[in-house]
Write a protein that holds these residues in place. Sequence first.
Motif, PDB file in Angstrom:
ATOM      1  N   ARG A  59      -5.943  17.220  36.768  1.00  0.00           N
ATOM      2  CA  ARG A  59      -5.843  15.775  37.028  1.00  0.00           C
ATOM      3  C   ARG A  59      -6.186  14.964  35.779  1.00  0.00           C
ATOM      4  O   ARG A  59      -5.509  13.971  35.457  1.00  0.00           O
ATOM      5  N   LYS A  60      -7.214  15.364  35.063  1.00  0.00           N
ATOM      6  CA  LYS A  60      -7.614  14.643  33.845  1.00  0.00           C
ATOM      7  C   LYS A  60      -6.507  14.701  32.792  1.00  0.00           C
ATOM      8  O   LYS A  60      -6.145  13.680  32.192  1.00  0.00           O
ATOM      9  N   ALA A  61      -5.995  15.909  32.560  1.00  0.00           N
ATOM     10  CA  ALA A  61      -4.975  16.079  31.522  1.00  0.00           C
ATOM     11  C   ALA A  61      -3.692  15.336  31.882  1.00  0.00           C
ATOM     12  O   ALA A  61      -3.080  14.676  31.026  1.00  0.00           O
ATOM     13  N   GLU A  62      -3.270  15.430  33.134  1.00  0.00           N
ATOM     14  CA  GLU A  62      -2.041  14.752  33.542  1.00  0.00           C
ATOM     15  C   GLU A  62      -2.160  13.249  33.359  1.00  0.00           C
ATOM     16  O   GLU A  62      -1.209  12.593  32.904  1.00  0.00           O
ATOM     17  N   ALA A  63      -3.307  12.699  33.682  1.00  0.00           N
ATOM     18  CA  ALA A  63      -3.492  11.252  33.542  1.00  0.00           C
ATOM     19  C   ALA A  63      -3.427  10.831  32.079  1.00  0.00           C
ATOM     20  O   ALA A  63      -2.781   9.823  31.729  1.00  0.00           O
ATOM     21  N   VAL A  83      -5.313  17.763  10.336  1.00  0.00           N
ATOM     22  CA  VAL A  83      -4.119  17.200  10.974  1.00  0.00           C
ATOM     23  C   VAL A  83      -4.182  15.692  11.141  1.00  0.00           C
ATOM     24  O   VAL A  83      -3.152  15.034  11.281  1.00  0.00           O
ATOM     25  N   GLY A  84      -5.393  15.114  11.141  1.00  0.00           N
ATOM     26  CA  GLY A  84      -5.521  13.674  11.268  1.00  0.00           C
ATOM     27  C   GLY A  84      -5.239  13.187  12.679  1.00  0.00           C
ATOM     28  O   GLY A  84      -5.247  13.942  13.648  1.00  0.00           O
ATOM     29  N   GLY A  85      -4.955  11.905  12.791  1.00  0.00           N
ATOM     30  CA  GLY A  85      -4.703  11.321  14.101  1.00  0.00           C
ATOM     31  C   GLY A  85      -5.948  11.313  14.957  1.00  0.00           C
ATOM     32  O   GLY A  85      -7.078  11.283  14.477  1.00  0.00           O
ATOM     33  N   MET A  86      -5.730  11.353  16.279  1.00  0.00           N
ATOM     34  CA  MET A  86      -6.813  11.358  17.242  1.00  0.00           C
ATOM     35  C   MET A  86      -6.760  12.642  18.063  1.00  0.00           C
ATOM     36  O   MET A  86      -5.715  13.282  18.177  1.00  0.00           O
ATOM     37  N   ARG A  87      -7.903  12.964  18.646  1.00  0.00           N
ATOM     38  CA  ARG A  87      -7.956  14.122  19.541  1.00  0.00           C
ATOM     39  C   ARG A  87      -9.059  13.881  20.563  1.00  0.00           C
ATOM     40  O   ARG A  87     -10.209  13.629  20.203  1.00  0.00           O
ATOM     41  N   ALA A  88      -8.666  13.968  21.818  1.00  0.00           N
ATOM     42  CA  ALA A  88      -9.631  13.849  22.911  1.00  0.00           C
ATOM     43  C   ALA A  88      -9.832  15.223  23.524  1.00  0.00           C
ATOM     44  O   ALA A  88      -8.901  15.800  24.087  1.00  0.00           O
ATOM     45  N   SER A  89     -11.041  15.766  23.396  1.00  0.00           N
ATOM     46  CA  SER A  89     -11.360  17.035  24.032  1.00  0.00           C
ATOM     47  C   SER A  89     -11.989  16.734  25.384  1.00  0.00           C
ATOM     48  O   SER A  89     -13.013  16.049  25.461  1.00  0.00           O
ATOM     49  N   ILE A  90     -11.344  17.203  26.433  1.00  0.00           N
ATOM     50  CA  ILE A  90     -11.737  16.849  27.800  1.00  0.00           C
ATOM     51  C   ILE A  90     -12.109  18.122  28.563  1.00  0.00           C
ATOM     52  O   ILE A  90     -11.474  18.484  29.542  1.00  0.00           O
ATOM     53  N   TYR A  91     -13.152  18.768  28.088  1.00  0.00           N
ATOM     54  CA  TYR A  91     -13.622  20.005  28.692  1.00  0.00           C
ATOM     55  C   TYR A  91     -14.193  19.754  30.089  1.00  0.00           C
ATOM     56  O   TYR A  91     -14.228  18.623  30.574  1.00  0.00           O
ATOM     57  N   ASN A  92     -14.672  20.825  30.697  1.00  0.00           N
ATOM     58  CA  ASN A  92     -15.160  20.751  32.077  1.00  0.00           C
ATOM     59  C   ASN A  92     -16.151  19.622  32.318  1.00  0.00           C
ATOM     60  O   ASN A  92     -16.133  18.977  33.367  1.00  0.00           O
ATOM     61  N   ALA A  93     -17.044  19.398  31.362  1.00  0.00           N
ATOM     62  CA  ALA A  93     -18.117  18.423  31.565  1.00  0.00           C
ATOM     63  C   ALA A  93     -17.650  16.971  31.450  1.00  0.00           C
ATOM     64  O   ALA A  93     -18.403  16.058  31.827  1.00  0.00           O
ATOM     65  N   MET A  94     -16.454  16.741  30.931  1.00  0.00           N
ATOM     66  CA  MET A  94     -15.950  15.371  30.828  1.00  0.00           C
ATOM     67  C   MET A  94     -15.488  14.902  32.206  1.00  0.00           C
ATOM     68  O   MET A  94     -14.555  15.451  32.780  1.00  0.00           O
ATOM     69  N   PRO A  95     -16.108  13.863  32.756  1.00  0.00           N
ATOM     70  CA  PRO A  95     -15.699  13.395  34.079  1.00  0.00           C
ATOM     71  C   PRO A  95     -14.391  12.611  34.016  1.00  0.00           C
ATOM     72  O   PRO A  95     -13.993  12.114  32.955  1.00  0.00           O
ATOM     73  N   MET A  96     -13.747  12.490  35.160  1.00  0.00           N
ATOM     74  CA  MET A  96     -12.526  11.701  35.240  1.00  0.00           C
ATOM     75  C   MET A  96     -12.788  10.265  34.804  1.00  0.00           C
ATOM     76  O   MET A  96     -11.923   9.612  34.210  1.00  0.00           O
ATOM     77  N   GLU A  97     -13.996   9.773  35.057  1.00  0.00           N
ATOM     78  CA  GLU A  97     -14.343   8.403  34.652  1.00  0.00           C
ATOM     79  C   GLU A  97     -14.251   8.231  33.141  1.00  0.00           C
ATOM     80  O   GLU A  97     -13.855   7.167  32.653  1.00  0.00           O
ATOM     81  N   GLY A  98     -14.608   9.273  32.396  1.00  0.00           N
ATOM     82  CA  GLY A  98     -14.505   9.207  30.945  1.00  0.00           C
ATOM     83  C   GLY A  98     -13.068   9.155  30.479  1.00  0.00           C
ATOM     84  O   GLY A  98     -12.711   8.400  29.562  1.00  0.00           O
ATOM     85  N   VAL A  99     -12.229   9.976  31.101  1.00  0.00           N
ATOM     86  CA  VAL A  99     -10.806   9.974  30.750  1.00  0.00           C
ATOM     87  C   VAL A  99     -10.189   8.623  31.093  1.00  0.00           C
ATOM     88  O   VAL A  99      -9.401   8.068  30.318  1.00  0.00           O
ATOM     89  N   GLN A 100     -10.547   8.078  32.249  1.00  0.00           N
ATOM     90  CA  GLN A 100     -10.000   6.780  32.637  1.00  0.00           C
ATOM     91  C   GLN A 100     -10.472   5.686  31.694  1.00  0.00           C
ATOM     92  O   GLN A 100      -9.707   4.761  31.363  1.00  0.00           O
ATOM     93  N   ALA A 101     -11.718   5.778  31.227  1.00  0.00           N
ATOM     94  CA  ALA A 101     -12.213   4.791  30.269  1.00  0.00           C
ATOM     95  C   ALA A 101     -11.411   4.850  28.975  1.00  0.00           C
ATOM     96  O   ALA A 101     -11.104   3.816  28.366  1.00  0.00           O
ATOM     97  N   LEU A 102     -11.045   6.053  28.545  1.00  0.00           N
ATOM     98  CA  LEU A 102     -10.216   6.199  27.349  1.00  0.00           C
ATOM     99  C   LEU A 102      -8.827   5.611  27.585  1.00  0.00           C
ATOM    100  O   LEU A 102      -8.289   4.890  26.726  1.00  0.00           O
ATOM    101  N   ILE A 103      -8.244   5.909  28.720  1.00  0.00           N
ATOM    102  CA  ILE A 103      -6.910   5.377  29.038  1.00  0.00           C
ATOM    103  C   ILE A 103      -6.935   3.849  29.054  1.00  0.00           C
ATOM    104  O   ILE A 103      -6.046   3.191  28.499  1.00  0.00           O
ATOM    105  N   ASP A 104      -7.954   3.287  29.688  1.00  0.00           N
ATOM    106  CA  ASP A 104      -8.060   1.820  29.747  1.00  0.00           C
ATOM    107  C   ASP A 104      -8.192   1.239  28.340  1.00  0.00           C
ATOM    108  O   ASP A 104      -7.583   0.197  28.024  1.00  0.00           O
ATOM    109  N   PHE A 105      -8.974   1.899  27.492  1.00  0.00           N
ATOM    110  CA  PHE A 105      -9.123   1.414  26.123  1.00  0.00           C
ATOM    111  C   PHE A 105      -7.790   1.512  25.375  1.00  0.00           C
ATOM    112  O   PHE A 105      -7.426   0.585  24.625  1.00  0.00           O
ATOM    113  N   MET A 106      -7.060   2.600  25.557  1.00  0.00           N
ATOM    114  CA  MET A 106      -5.766   2.762  24.888  1.00  0.00           C
ATOM    115  C   MET A 106      -4.800   1.653  25.289  1.00  0.00           C
ATOM    116  O   MET A 106      -4.079   1.103  24.445  1.00  0.00           O
ATOM    117  N   HIS A 107      -4.781   1.330  26.564  1.00  0.00           N
ATOM    118  CA  HIS A 107      -3.920   0.224  27.045  1.00  0.00           C
ATOM    119  C   HIS A 107      -4.344  -1.090  26.384  1.00  0.00           C
ATOM    120  O   HIS A 107      -3.493  -1.870  25.910  1.00  0.00           O
TER     121      HIS A 107
END
Length: 359
Positions: A268-272, A328-352
């Motif tokens: 779910r985290k990766a797909e989002a 390689v440069g650029g950005m990289r988000a590592s979203i291992y087991n301990a990263m909650p969905m809330e963290g991924v959503q916070a990143l998505i909201d910031f990207m928008h």
Amino acid sequence: MSRVYNFCSGPAALPEEVLKKAQSELLDWHGAGVSVMEMSHRSAEFMSILASAKARLARLLNISDDYEILFAQGGASTLFAQIPANLMNGFDSACYLDTGAWSTKAIKEAKKYGQVNVVGSSKEQRYQTVPDFSTLTLDESAAYLHLCPNETIGGLEFSDLPETSLPIVADLSSTILSRKIDVSKYGMIYAGAQKNVGPAGVVICIVRKDLLARSSDDLPTTWSFANLAKNDSMINTPPTFAIYLADLVFEWLENQGGVEAIEQANIRKAEALYRAIDESDFYSNPIDPAYRSRMNVPFVLADKSLEAVFLEESEAAGLRTLAGHRSVGGMRASIYNAMPMEGVQALIDFMHSFEQRHG
């Protein structure tokens, strides 16, 4: 002080519950009057921690009695040399699949111990896909086939395995415990702890017992897999606190519902996050969609001149360690087991928000 969302590729974020439990036990573990960091590694207290860690890991991955669970030191990079030193003994060569930076490093080390057959490579494709397994040039008389199913730097991951009679040796540093695997398909699995297991300092090794006989008596004592197994990973003082924290992470995983449940959360985290990238012309991900990593998500901006601004503003927003690897440069988000969905959503909201302000 408020905690940030830590997207570091390793040492990576740990579950907050684990950190709090370790904090509560730091001065006095279970009434022993000492910290785990102060215990003798041969004490009954620490031996119970070690036994618990091994038992929990065996349950989580359904590891049969055909395998030994070892806790090694030196990081996965040391294992790049330690594996051929042990497993190439008595063989002329070993096979390696080249899918990225960590595969390349493993190949370089293995060449110091014998002939390395690179059976397939995606170097010409800039490591953005995986070689067709039907085209691999496998030598079935070799010692083993080595592969890295998740290339942390490039953000490339695959789950299928080549058809071969060779023992498959896999660097699962970035994927262990993040998805279901059939351990019986591997001769050896190894994984640095600092991504999905615990702090840096220990490497989990799951070795099929018949392979232990390959360890030569001429090896340095602490490098021998056979010696590590014989001495229950305690030839010398093991990284006791790292093993203790690994056991707490294993306990946390069991409480989450095990590997099956955490895999669904990771999907779910990766797909989002990939959806947010793909739906925008402002961001892009270079990896073949069939082999995108669930754990490490690289992305670049259409306007590279904004990357430094993105990193500065994301840091200020509490989204930490999003810079891509220096190679390689650029950005990289590592979203291992301990990263909650809330963290991924916070990143998505910031990207928008960033796209709206700078796009």
